[in-house]
Design a protein around this motif. Sequence first.
Motif, short mmCIF file in Angstrom:
data_model
loop_
_atom_site.label_atom_id
_atom_site.label_comp_id
_atom_site.label_asym_id
_atom_site.label_seq_id
_atom_site.Cartn_x
_atom_site.Cartn_y
_atom_site.Cartn_z
N ASN A 1 0.86 -1.18 0.00
CA ASN A 1 0.00 0.00 0.00
C ASN A 1 0.89 1.23 0.00
OD1 ASN A 1 -1.84 2.04 0.41
ND2 ASN A 1 -2.91 1.01 2.07
N GLN A 2 1.04 1.85 -1.16
CA GLN A 2 1.96 2.97 -1.31
C GLN A 2 1.30 4.28 -0.87
OE1 GLN A 2 5.45 2.74 -3.46
NE2 GLN A 2 5.11 1.35 -1.77
N SER A 3 0.85 4.34 0.36
CA SER A 3 0.20 5.54 0.85
C SER A 3 0.34 5.64 2.36
CB SER A 3 -1.28 5.55 0.47
OG SER A 3 -1.95 4.49 1.14
N ILE A 4 0.06 6.84 2.88
CA ILE A 4 -0.01 7.04 4.32
C ILE A 4 -1.47 7.13 4.69
CG2 ILE A 4 0.54 8.61 6.21
CD1 ILE A 4 2.88 9.60 4.61
N THR A 5 -1.90 6.32 5.64
CA THR A 5 -3.30 6.33 6.03
C THR A 5 -3.48 6.56 7.52
OG1 THR A 5 -3.25 3.92 6.25
CG2 THR A 5 -4.00 4.81 4.14
N GLU A 6 -2.41 6.80 8.24
CA GLU A 6 -2.50 7.04 9.68
C GLU A 6 -1.40 7.99 10.11
OE1 GLU A 6 -2.15 3.06 11.15
OE2 GLU A 6 -0.22 2.75 10.23
N GLU A 7 -1.62 8.72 11.20
CA GLU A 7 -0.61 9.64 11.66
C GLU A 7 0.58 8.89 12.24
OE1 GLU A 7 -1.71 11.95 15.21
OE2 GLU A 7 -3.62 10.89 15.14
N PHE A 8 1.72 9.53 12.27
CA PHE A 8 2.94 8.86 12.71
C PHE A 8 2.85 8.48 14.18
CE2 PHE A 8 7.11 8.91 14.69
CZ PHE A 8 7.81 8.03 13.88
N PHE A 9 3.30 7.27 14.48
CA PHE A 9 3.40 6.81 15.86
C PHE A 9 4.75 6.17 16.13
CE2 PHE A 9 2.46 4.05 19.51
CZ PHE A 9 1.87 4.97 20.35
N GLY A 10 5.27 5.43 15.18
CA GLY A 10 6.56 4.78 15.34
C GLY A 10 6.44 3.29 15.59
N ASN B 1 4.55 2.52 11.47
CA ASN B 1 3.84 2.20 12.71
C ASN B 1 3.74 0.71 12.98
OD1 ASN B 1 3.45 4.96 12.96
ND2 ASN B 1 1.36 4.91 12.15
N THR B 2 4.68 -0.05 12.45
CA THR B 2 4.67 -1.49 12.64
C THR B 2 4.63 -1.87 14.11
OG1 THR B 2 5.82 -1.98 10.56
CG2 THR B 2 6.07 -3.58 12.33
N VAL B 3 3.80 -2.83 14.44
CA VAL B 3 3.78 -3.44 15.78
C VAL B 3 4.38 -4.83 15.66
CG1 VAL B 3 2.34 -4.28 17.66
CG2 VAL B 3 1.75 -2.15 16.52
N PRO C 1 13.03 2.74 16.77
CA PRO C 1 11.69 2.48 17.32
C PRO C 1 11.26 3.53 18.35
CG PRO C 1 13.09 0.51 17.42
CD PRO C 1 13.98 1.68 17.10
N ASN C 2 10.06 3.35 18.84
CA ASN C 2 9.49 4.17 19.91
C ASN C 2 9.45 5.66 19.58
OD1 ASN C 2 8.79 2.22 22.12
ND2 ASN C 2 10.94 1.67 21.83
N GLY C 3 9.17 5.94 18.30
CA GLY C 3 8.81 7.29 17.92
C GLY C 3 9.90 8.22 17.47
N ASN C 4 11.15 7.74 17.31
CA ASN C 4 12.21 8.68 16.93
C ASN C 4 12.73 8.50 15.52
OD1 ASN C 4 13.47 11.05 17.81
ND2 ASN C 4 15.39 9.96 18.22
N ASP C 5 12.06 7.69 14.68
CA ASP C 5 12.36 7.77 13.25
C ASP C 5 12.12 9.20 12.79
OD1 ASP C 5 13.28 5.33 12.30
OD2 ASP C 5 11.28 4.51 11.97
N TYR C 6 12.93 9.66 11.84
CA TYR C 6 12.85 11.03 11.32
C TYR C 6 13.12 12.07 12.42
CZ TYR C 6 9.90 8.26 8.15
OH TYR C 6 9.39 7.26 7.33
N GLY C 7 13.66 11.64 13.56
CA GLY C 7 13.88 12.55 14.68
C GLY C 7 12.60 13.09 15.27
N ARG C 8 11.49 12.36 15.09
CA ARG C 8 10.18 12.89 15.45
C ARG C 8 10.03 13.14 16.95
NH1 ARG C 8 6.02 12.80 11.78
NH2 ARG C 8 4.90 13.78 13.49
N GLU C 9 10.58 12.27 17.79
CA GLU C 9 10.45 12.50 19.22
C GLU C 9 11.25 13.73 19.65
OE1 GLU C 9 9.56 12.29 23.27
OE2 GLU C 9 8.53 11.66 21.45
N LEU C 10 12.43 13.91 19.08
CA LEU C 10 13.20 15.12 19.37
C LEU C 10 12.48 16.37 18.89
CD1 LEU C 10 16.89 14.03 18.59
CD2 LEU C 10 15.64 13.94 20.76
N LEU C 11 11.86 16.26 17.72
CA LEU C 11 11.10 17.39 17.19
C LEU C 11 9.94 17.74 18.11
CD1 LEU C 11 10.68 19.38 14.81
CD2 LEU C 11 9.23 17.62 13.76
N ARG C 12 9.25 16.73 18.60
CA ARG C 12 8.13 16.95 19.52
C ARG C 12 8.61 17.67 20.78
NH1 ARG C 12 5.43 14.74 23.92
NH2 ARG C 12 7.15 13.30 24.29
#
Length: 450
Positions: free
Chosen positions: A91-100, A319-321, A429-440
């Motif tokens: 599925n070449q799309s984004i369908t949910e907000e980022f979680f990690g 967002n793989t579990v 893992p745990n939300g820091n791909d793309y530096g997202r947790e640091l950005l938050r």
Amino acid sequence: MTELDTGEPTAREPQPEAGPSALANRRNFMRKVFFAGGATAVATMGGAGAWTALADDTTGTADASASPSAGASPSGAPTGGPGGGPGGPGNQSITEEFFGLTTDGRRIDDLFTIHSTGVVTAPVISAANAFLDGLTDTQKAATQFTVHSTEWRLWSNIDSYARQGVSLADLTDDQKALGTALLKAALSADGLETTEKIRRINQAAGEAIGNTKSFNEDAYYWTLMGSPSATEPWGFQFDGHHLVINYFVLGDQVVMSPCFWGSEPTSMEIDGETVTVCHEEVAASIAFINSLSEAQQKVAIASATKSNESMKAGAFSDNTVQAYQGLRGNALTGAQKKKLLGIVEAFAGRAKADVARVRMAEVRAHLDDTHVTWAGGTGDTDAFYVRVHSPVVWVEVDCQAPGPLAGAYGASQGGTPTQKHVHSIIRTPNGNDYGRELLRQHYLTSPHHR
């Protein structure tokens, strides 16, 4: 993600033409995708400044990392299988907000903090500014996004994917040199050499099968997120077939993930020279599995056979579990731990030495809680899959079946998996791909964003 020989990815907006109008249309599309999840992001981020940053008109996204409350089903948490739910492989799309990536749909808090690391980022800032300055206004408009843009997540390893930004094919020789200088500033000598070899093999293999329209060394795209700065968050993405680099910078902190490295074939004669790539991760993986005792291998090896597609967290699987599987690090000897670290070092070592040092220190701190699972053979030339998974790092090395470039090495597409076609990835893992947790955390703690 399995590669496609022909056809365009589904459920994705058309490739925009350069210019403000086309970019505005793209932002409106992403706003439709994400705005429903904005309330959760705002509640977690807190403050009008955080909302303004996330819902800025220049990005159309409200997909900030949102930490779920204890026992709650988090908004944006994945709902599907190991491929990451609706955004998984195929599925070449984004369908949910980022979680990690998580083990159970809940993130572990306090793993990543804003702090000084001693990493020297001035050279990459300078190189990024020089690259931007070398672009035309039209190219820059198509290439530069805000730092919180969903553009970070719109990457793929397949050749037919419709990418954003500016491609190497659209750059002059001088502009290409500025892009190379940016990669040189961000990557180690091994990292830079790996990117160049992947592109060279892609070109040569395309020539071998008579399809350089799809497979060539210039179908790689640049995007920059934010404005290069010593104090504010920014980053870049370099994206194409078998090669994706995401590079986030905040002060002297760098997060270089997700990064995808692959090739088909992994070794090829080009102009009288044998060009080999992705050998380090394969060799390190084989060395590790063969360092284990028979009893340890029984725990680590989930299957003696290898399927075509084993990767769990490739493109569109943010967002793989995935629960921990296999052999735990605390069951290893000192020598075996070093070999396990060798798999991660094959990836971390593609960044500059100081970035790799910080990354490996982070991995070592959680070594006893690191798990390794394996599928396939253990011989030097056997096809295999390995996953190294801890609270702070996720690595996969996946030997694939011959794909669209099979003819370049005398194979037939869809045969048995082989080391001649490798996909590999490193994530945080745990939300820091793309530096997202640091950005938050940056938006929460910086006075000028409140």
